[in-house]
Enzyme design. Structure first.
Site, PDB file in Angstrom:
ATOM      1  N   ARG A 159       7.683   8.092   0.953  1.00 14.01           N
ATOM      2  CA  ARG A 159       6.911   9.297   1.280  1.00 14.01           C
ATOM      3  C   ARG A 159       7.145  10.425   0.286  1.00 14.01           C
ATOM      4  O   ARG A 159       6.322  11.325   0.165  1.00 14.01           O
ATOM      5  CB  ARG A 159       7.195   9.746   2.712  1.00 14.01           C
TER       6      ARG A 159
ATOM      7  N   GLU B 101      24.406   3.813   6.655  1.00 10.47           N
ATOM      8  CA  GLU B 101      25.209   3.758   7.874  1.00 10.47           C
ATOM      9  C   GLU B 101      25.712   2.338   8.135  1.00 10.47           C
ATOM     10  O   GLU B 101      26.861   2.128   8.489  1.00 10.47           O
ATOM     11  CB  GLU B 101      24.384   4.265   9.059  1.00 10.47           C
TER      12      GLU B 101
END
Length: 172
Positions: free
Chosen positions: A58, A95
């Site tokens: 994006r 993560e």
């Protein structure tokens, strides 16, 4: 103009427990998108970048629109294997796992002033890796612009304190 009403909340995407902030309604609204370009354009006026660097995917939408609007060049930072020719890359931690970003090796020759943009600043891992990649490629990072920032995730703290960061919509 308050842009928040043009962001759609999508619960449990891309996985359970995640609240996804979708910019699709913002992209469909010419007045809202124009306001994004105006506000990010103010960063260009202030920092006078030679190039806009946008992060896949994006960030390409934000970055190419801004670069076209301001009549300056655009450089994509992509996931591995997507750019032809010689590239520079950086591995970074997520993560749960790791990823890699790449930039054309010659994209930032001559130490251009660079404004980095993306749609979202969350944990800051991707943004931090992109900052390091810009520096590795020879760019002079003058600022970062994001459409949305999820402040509770601490991404801003991952970026160099001396680099100005502007987020148009901040969720606490």
């Amino acid at each position: 103009m308050d842009l928040r009403h043009l962001i759609q909340d999508i619960p449990d995407f891309p996985k359970p427990g995640i609240l996804f902030r979708d910019i699709s309604p913002l992209l469909r609204d010419p007045d809202g998108w124009g306001e994004v370009m105006r506000q990010l354009g103010d960063l260009c006026t202030e920092f006078k970048p030679d190039l806009i660097v946008g992060i896949e995917s994006r960030g390409f939408i934000v970055g190419t629109a801004l670069a076209t609007n301001r009549k300056i060049g655009f450089v994509p930072v992509r996931k591995p294997g997507k750019l032809p020719g010689d590239v520079l890359g950086i591995d970074y931690s997520l993560e749960y796992g790791s990823d890699r970003l790449e930039i054309h090796a010659d994209a930032l020759q001559g130490h251009p002033r660079v404004l980095m943009v993306d749609d979202l600043l969350a944990t800051g891992g991707t943004a931090k890796a992109t900052v390091e990649l810009i520096e590795q490629a020879g760019g002079d990072l003058v600022g970062c612009g994001f459409v949305i920032e999820l402040a509770a995730l601490g991404g801003r703290q991952q970026l160099p304190v001396e680099i100005p960061v502007k987020s148009l919509i901040i969720y606490s």
